[in-house]
Write a protein that holds these residues in place. Structure first.
Motif: not given
Length: 107
Positions: A29-34, A52-57, A78-81
């Motif tokens: 979980l991260q601090d900034e909103p998705l 999302y700034n966590g792990a790609t997996q 490219n780190d987007t769903i």
């Protein structure tokens, strides 16, 4: 007569075991909103989840869970769903249940 009763009639000697399904998510979980965006590409609506700034997996696992729960197609690039269709409300509910903060962008 439901399915369980029918199965008991067909197989009276079988011992049925109900397995408890536990949902455990190891997604960071991260601090900034998705960011949950709505766009149209080639005339078709899509929903994009970004930021999302966590792990790609972990993000790939999250993408698969969303696609499975909504029964829709989509991809991870490219780190987007990218989800086919306008499912912003349902996606935001799923992410909030997992503990993410979500920001709606574009409408």
């Amino acid at each position: 007569m439901d399915l369980q009763d029918q199965l008991k009639n067909l197989f009276p000697d079988h011992q049925f075991k109900e397995e408890a399904v536990e949902e455990t998510s190891n997604v960071w979980l991260q601090d900034e909103p998705l960011l949950c965006k709505y766009e149209k590409r080639k005339g078709k609506p899509i929903t994009i989840i970004d930021g999302y700034n966590g792990a790609t997996q972990d993000f790939k696992i999250l993408a698969k869970e969303i696609k499975t729960k909504l029964s829709v197609g989509g991809s991870f690039k490219n780190d987007t769903i990218i989800i086919q269709g306008d499912y912003r409300d349902q996606i935001m509910e799923i992410l909030k249940e997992k503990g993410f903060s979500v920001k709606r962008v574009g409408g």
